[in-house]
Write an enzyme that holds these catalytic residues in place. Structure first.
Site, mmCIF file in Angstrom:
data_model
loop_
_atom_site.group_PDB
_atom_site.id
_atom_site.type_symbol
_atom_site.label_atom_id
_atom_site.label_comp_id
_atom_site.label_asym_id
_atom_site.label_seq_id
_atom_site.Cartn_x
_atom_site.Cartn_y
_atom_site.Cartn_z
ATOM 1 N N GLN A 212 -10.209 -30.893 23.919
ATOM 2 C CA GLN A 212 -9.291 -31.840 24.542
ATOM 3 C C GLN A 212 -9.431 -31.896 26.066
ATOM 4 O O GLN A 212 -9.578 -30.874 26.732
ATOM 5 C CB GLN A 212 -7.850 -31.484 24.153
ATOM 6 C CG GLN A 212 -7.643 -31.634 22.654
ATOM 7 C CD GLN A 212 -6.217 -31.418 22.183
ATOM 8 O OE1 GLN A 212 -6.020 -30.871 21.113
ATOM 9 N NE2 GLN A 212 -5.222 -31.853 22.933
ATOM 10 N N ARG B 270 -8.694 -26.765 25.101
ATOM 11 C CA ARG B 270 -8.845 -27.590 26.307
ATOM 12 C C ARG B 270 -10.245 -27.368 26.865
ATOM 13 O O ARG B 270 -10.689 -26.220 27.012
ATOM 14 C CB ARG B 270 -7.801 -27.176 27.341
ATOM 15 C CG ARG B 270 -7.759 -28.064 28.556
ATOM 16 C CD ARG B 270 -7.056 -29.382 28.329
ATOM 17 N NE ARG B 270 -5.633 -29.228 28.095
ATOM 18 C CZ ARG B 270 -4.873 -30.125 27.458
ATOM 19 N NH1 ARG B 270 -5.403 -31.237 26.990
ATOM 20 N NH2 ARG B 270 -3.592 -29.906 27.279
ATOM 21 N N HIS C 36 -10.587 -37.020 24.257
ATOM 22 C CA HIS C 36 -10.463 -35.896 23.332
ATOM 23 C C HIS C 36 -11.547 -36.036 22.250
ATOM 24 O O HIS C 36 -11.762 -37.128 21.713
ATOM 25 C CB HIS C 36 -9.103 -35.913 22.641
ATOM 26 C CG HIS C 36 -7.960 -35.467 23.513
ATOM 27 N ND1 HIS C 36 -8.091 -35.093 24.825
ATOM 28 C CD2 HIS C 36 -6.638 -35.323 23.223
ATOM 29 C CE1 HIS C 36 -6.899 -34.740 25.309
ATOM 30 N NE2 HIS C 36 -6.000 -34.875 24.353
HETATM 31 N N1 HSE Z 1 -0.664 -32.914 24.031
HETATM 32 C C1 HSE Z 1 -1.882 -33.564 24.332
HETATM 33 C C2 HSE Z 1 -2.785 -32.688 25.143
HETATM 34 C C3 HSE Z 1 -1.689 -34.847 25.080
HETATM 35 O O1 HSE Z 1 -2.278 -31.727 25.731
HETATM 36 O O2 HSE Z 1 -3.963 -32.942 25.214
HETATM 37 C C4 HSE Z 1 -0.543 -35.697 24.702
HETATM 38 O O3 HSE Z 1 -0.522 -36.123 23.366
#
Ligand code: HSE
Length: 373
Positions: free
Chosen positions: A164, A270, A277
């Site tokens: 992400q 992340r 994403h």
């Molecule tokens: N929660 C998601 C993230 C983004 O932290 O990547 C918002 O939906």
């Protein structure tokens, strides 16, 4: 339905700006009286959409808010919790469209992702639901990419391994990622410029910078550039994170199958991408479906998903955050049967988390409500 007035809150933030840009590009607000609200700049000039100059109204002015047929908010969950219950108590019967997660799982709310759950949305509208909430970005992008398999009810269970982007944390997180990259680049510049310097000194310099007290980590807490963070959002009791739990909980709610949920498990990570994403799926099919049928179903499910050939050139050209950023495309590739057996499928998808992951479902529900009889 007749929408004469819409109030927009939180339009200056990252998701709100992308949403407004998309709504203006698509002419969604044409002919609708639009009021812009602010929590901090009341009285300053509002964007002029062609109806002449106006000023920002107070986002806590309940008399003003209650005149709106639709309130569209990207202001965040705290605002939703403070404002919506009070508006409803005062008898406001308008439609609330919200990017925040606060109301997503409530029974009086539908999570909107119309290319996937138009039927659930239509049933909600018929049943008098007035709260329409955008889904979690990762969940929406997963469902759009696999729409063809969900539609045919071919998935027995699945896992999502996510990659992400920084934008999921917010604008400040994106800046911090770039600041981290800049510091690494600037402070290793002389070693990088000298090909004779050897790789180990360069690697040692980067490691030293990552551990340095001046390395910018206010937002992420740790380095993201030249690293990754396998934790997003808060802890849940079962050992998963809230981000991971959402794929199961929100995913099944969007599909309208809370009574017969598909098991979905995730590990959400992340990485140092800006706003796309990515996700790798392992899918257990309900039975052995030929790969060409799977590919056709994936490719034809909606106007945005696109099958990418499972070869290196196509993957590098079409299935990366760098290729997808800023577009509404939902490429899905690396599709293949797994060694685990003929009922097991692997796939990989990428999507812009600010577009289909946040803004697009909201502007589309506004259009759906507007066009509804
Ligand atoms: N929660 C998601 C993230 C983004 O932290 O990547 C918002 O939906």
């Amino acid at each position: 339905m007749q929408i004469e007035r819409v109030g927009i809150v939180g339009w200056r933030g990252m998701v709100g700006s992308v949403l407004l840009e998309r709504m203006l590009a698509e002419g969604d607000l044409a002919g609708v009286g639009t009021t812009f609200y602010s929590t901090s700049q009341v009285g300053q000039s509002a964007p002029d959409l062609g109806a002449g100059p106006s000023t920002l109204e107070d986002a806590y002015d309940f008399a003003s808010l209650s005149k709106q047929d639709v309130i569209l908010t990207c202001q965040g969950g705290d605002y939703t919790k403070q404002v919506l219950p009070r508006l409803r108590e005062q008898g406001w019967a308008g439609h609330w469209i919200d990017a925040a997660s606060a109301k997503r799982m409530d029974e009086d709310a539908v999570i909107v992702l119309d290319p996937v759950n138009r039927e659930v949305i239509d049933r909600g509208i018929e049943a008098g639901i007035r709260n329409f909430i955008g889904g979690n970005c990762t969940v929406s992008l997963m469902l759009l990419s696999l729409g063809g398999l969900f539609e045919a009810d071919l998935i027995e269970w699945m896992t999502c391994m996510t990659y992400q982007a920084a934008s999921g944390g917010g604008a400040r997180h994106m800046r911090e990622l770039v600041a981290q990259m800049a510091m690494l680049g600037q402070q290793s510049g002389s070693l990088l410029a000298d090909p004779e310097s050897g790789i180990l000194p360069l690697d040692a310099r980067i490691s030293e910078l990552l551990a340095h007290e001046d390395f910018p980590t206010d937002q992420f807490g740790v380095p993201l550039a030249a690293s990754l963070i396998p934790w997003i959002d808060s802890a849940m009791e079962a050992g998963d994170t809230r981000e991971e739990w959402k794929a199961f909980a929100e995913g099944n709610k969007i599909l309208g199958r809370q009574d017969d949920p598909i098991p979905i498990d995730s590990v959400c990570v992340r990485i140092g991408a800006m706003r796309c994403h990515s996700q790798a799926f392992t899918i257990k099919l309900r039975h052995d479906v030929p790969i060409d049928e799977i590919e056709t179903r994936l490719d034809e499910a909606n106007d945005w998903v696109r099958l990418v050939r499972n070869d290196k050139a196509s993957t590098l050209a079409e299935l990366t955050p760098a290729a997808v950023t800023g577009t509404l495309d939902i490429p899905i590739g690396r599709v293949r049967k797994l060694r685990l057996g003929p009922e097991y499928l692997g796939a990989f998808t990428v999507g812009d988390q600010l577009l289909w992951g946040a803004a697009e479902p909201l502007r589309r529900i506004f259009r759906i409500l507007r066009d509804h009889d």
